[in-house]
Design an enzyme around this catalytic site. Sequence first.
Site, short mmCIF file in Angstrom:
data_model
loop_
_atom_site.label_atom_id
_atom_site.label_comp_id
_atom_site.label_asym_id
_atom_site.label_seq_id
_atom_site.Cartn_x
_atom_site.Cartn_y
_atom_site.Cartn_z
N LEU A 149 -7.63 5.97 16.36
CA LEU A 149 -8.08 5.62 17.71
C LEU A 149 -9.54 5.21 17.82
O LEU A 149 -9.92 4.47 18.71
CB LEU A 149 -7.80 6.78 18.69
N GLY B 233 -6.90 -1.61 11.62
CA GLY B 233 -8.29 -1.85 11.98
C GLY B 233 -8.62 -3.32 12.16
O GLY B 233 -9.16 -3.73 13.19
N ASP C 187 4.07 -4.58 11.17
CA ASP C 187 3.39 -3.38 10.65
C ASP C 187 4.46 -2.32 10.43
O ASP C 187 5.42 -2.23 11.18
CB ASP C 187 2.32 -2.86 11.62
N SER D 179 8.20 -2.97 6.67
CA SER D 179 7.30 -3.42 5.61
C SER D 179 7.50 -4.90 5.35
O SER D 179 8.63 -5.37 5.23
CB SER D 179 7.56 -2.65 4.31
N CYS E 77 -6.05 -14.44 -8.32
CA CYS E 77 -6.93 -15.14 -9.28
C CYS E 77 -8.02 -14.22 -9.80
O CYS E 77 -8.55 -14.43 -10.88
CB CYS E 77 -7.57 -16.35 -8.63
N ALA F 93 0.82 -4.98 -1.03
CA ALA F 93 1.35 -5.82 0.05
C ALA F 93 0.61 -7.16 0.09
O ALA F 93 1.22 -8.21 0.31
CB ALA F 93 1.22 -5.09 1.38
N CYS G 119 -6.18 17.67 -16.90
CA CYS G 119 -6.88 18.84 -17.45
C CYS G 119 -8.26 19.02 -16.82
O CYS G 119 -8.73 20.14 -16.67
CB CYS G 119 -6.96 18.74 -18.96
N CYS H 209 -4.63 -17.27 -13.85
CA CYS H 209 -4.05 -16.44 -12.79
C CYS H 209 -2.55 -16.25 -13.04
O CYS H 209 -1.82 -17.23 -13.21
CB CYS H 209 -4.27 -17.09 -11.43
N ASN I 207 -3.72 -2.61 1.52
CA ASN I 207 -3.37 -2.26 0.14
C ASN I 207 -3.08 -3.50 -0.68
O ASN I 207 -2.62 -4.53 -0.17
CB ASN I 207 -2.20 -1.28 0.10
N1 LIG Z 1 3.72 -3.37 3.44
C1 LIG Z 1 3.23 -3.37 4.67
N2 LIG Z 1 3.92 -3.98 5.66
C2 LIG Z 1 3.44 -3.99 6.92
N3 LIG Z 1 2.29 -3.39 7.28
C3 LIG Z 1 1.58 -2.76 6.36
C4 LIG Z 1 2.01 -2.73 4.99
N4 LIG Z 1 1.09 -2.03 4.28
C5 LIG Z 1 0.14 -1.66 5.15
N5 LIG Z 1 0.42 -2.09 6.39
C6 LIG Z 1 -0.38 -1.88 7.61
O1 LIG Z 1 -1.64 -2.49 7.47
C7 LIG Z 1 -2.54 -1.84 8.38
C8 LIG Z 1 -3.88 -1.74 7.72
O2 LIG Z 1 -4.78 -1.22 8.65
P1 LIG Z 1 -5.95 -0.22 8.30
O3 LIG Z 1 -6.63 -0.68 7.09
O4 LIG Z 1 -6.79 -0.05 9.52
O5 LIG Z 1 -5.19 1.11 7.91
P2 LIG Z 1 -4.70 2.34 8.78
O6 LIG Z 1 -3.59 2.96 7.99
O7 LIG Z 1 -4.41 1.96 10.18
O8 LIG Z 1 -5.99 3.26 8.82
P3 LIG Z 1 -6.47 4.45 7.88
O9 LIG Z 1 -5.74 4.25 6.57
O10 LIG Z 1 -7.92 4.20 7.74
O11 LIG Z 1 -6.09 5.71 8.58
C9 LIG Z 1 -1.93 -0.49 8.72
O12 LIG Z 1 -1.59 -0.48 10.08
C10 LIG Z 1 -0.72 -0.42 7.84
O13 LIG Z 1 0.38 0.24 8.45
ZN LIG Z 2 -4.24 -17.40 -8.39
#
Ligand SMILES: Nc1ncnc2c1ncn2[C@@H]1O[C@H](COP(=O)(O)OP(=O)(O)OP(=O)(O)O)[C@@H](O)[C@H]1O
Ligand SMILES: [Zn+2]
Length: 599
Positions: free
Chosen positions: A51, A21, A42, A90, A157, A117, A169, A419, A114
Amino acid sequence: MTKDTYINKVLAKVLMVGAGGIGCELLKDLILMGYGEIHIVDLDTISLSNLNRQFLFRHRDIDKSKSLTVVNAVQPFNFHGTQLVSYHGSIMDAKLFTLEWFDQFSIVFNALDNIEARAYVNRICLFLRKLMMESGTTGFNGQVQPIFPYRTECFDCTVKETPKTFPVCTIRSTPSKPVHCITWAKDFLFAQLFNDEAQELSAADLSKESDNASEIATLLKETNELAELKAKIAQSDFVHEIVDKIFRVDIERLLLIDALWKTRTKPEPFRFEAYEVELGQVSPAIIDEETTQWSVAENLHVLMASILRLQARINSGKETFVSFDKDDEDTLNFVTAASNIRSFIFLIPIQTKFDLKQIAGNIIPAIATTNAIIAGFSALQSLNIFGNDTVEKSRMIFTSTAANKFVITSTLASGSPKCPSCSITRGIMRVGATQELVLSDLVGALKTKYGYAEISLVLGKSKLIYDCDFDDSLDNTLHQLGFVTGEVIQVNDEDDELESIELYIEVLEADNAIQLPDLVIGEKKATPRAEPEEEHPVPTPELDGDVVVIADEDDDDDLMITNGSSVKRKHEEEEKTTLETPLKKTKLDEQEEEVEILD
Ligand SMILES: Nc1ncnc2c1ncn2[C@@H]1O[C@H](COP(=O)(O)OP(=O)(O)OP(=O)(O)O)[C@@H](O)[C@H]1O
Ligand SMILES: [Zn+2]
């Protein structure tokens, strides 16, 4: 922009992590701004639900690699001839993305979804003292945080709250909210019936959560019976047996456990016969009515229809199992209907399919405009890096839903002394011949180089490999101990006089020496990797209804059942609804007011 800034930008090589996004918007911005070279990483492929906001993707791109697809998609407006290099993988794959590889970039733009990462890239940027532009959005909230390593706050931090999970449960015996029933339908029932990879909890796991022996026995019996039923998936009476077992037999058995119902309203076992006539009158079109609340008979109709379809998919042999996917109508229909009938039994409000999809799948809707605003500021802020007074000019940016301001800014705070990442002195240790060098070689080298009298060594997150009372591994080779590129080792002073240090391990092919970085090690001040302290409480955002974001290992948007947690039933009332990432407070330079920051 000054001439120098322009030239530096054109010459710059930058990295963008994540092409989702924020990433799609950001890549467009960076290209239109004329960056010289952009590398894109990615790990994912494009799915239908991307999309609506990831505008560089089309229907024909579904299942293709995101990083490879964006590069072609931007060519029509690549007016400045930006060089684009993409990688499908990744960012945490240390073999693919070595420190040396990271080091080629002037700025790292995070467009991730996330914490794991983000924290990983943050640590790499700290090791390399590289500028990171962190960004994130959740619904209408978004923020950009420029991170100048060791000068301003880093990603770690602020304390990141662990995503919410539910006691097993609550999910299995005593649901009280729609989200409990949804989690049950998706992660237990659906997974047990249609997904071979589903893992069931053992008696030992359950006993960590409940002291009630008959409850544990009942839950185990329920699961075994479900497994027996699953074996009958090809048979014609499968649907009726399932409905009868889960909505009548299992509930009747739960009712026998008096202790569960002392303070709770008792559920009412479901009688199929009571709905038979009404069921015959349900219009099959109901299945497509996403925003209407279905009646009990309509839910029953959808449940039965979806079981038949899922049964047919598995019986056809094309699929050996089916995983829940919010975009797979059969799985969504099953979870909606099963969850609603369970809600009806437990006197919990019923959800529409549309609402349920938000909760079971993509919980807080991603908003394209928030992504666009945040990506725009992330790109614009990067220009500051090429001028003078970079830290002073840089700002944290937050979107705002207040009537008269769209964004709010704040100056960058300095790093927290507590931190776990940036309060610790760090460097890169290069080692060759890990099959020959033994741990005692390393211990000796560390003591000589840094002046420690006695040390302890922790490899990775928590593996103690050496201290004065545990020297069994001194003759083991570094390879045997797990020294691989990308791993981190923490060196602590056993006498508590000198600071701890953290070293990133880079294993070299040829060289057989241990190369330790030059570091200035002061007296011990803060304890590294300390637990977050109470004095910085993280406020829990108020959300409507039961909207939650809960992460599991594969998908940050999934709900999951607490599994093997040490939290017993008595704590279940303490459960909180949380956003995926934490909020914290910061002072603002313009408004002198406090805002909530969303990572
Ligand atoms: N460890 C990683 N290495 C490379 N890319 C990553 C990693 N973790 C997440 N991503 C990428 O970061 C992007 C985050 O984009 P976004 O928040 O829009 O999530 P999305 O998975 O495309 O959408 P949604 O989860 O809402 O269906 C994603 O394309 C995801 O594949
Ligand atoms: Zn820090």
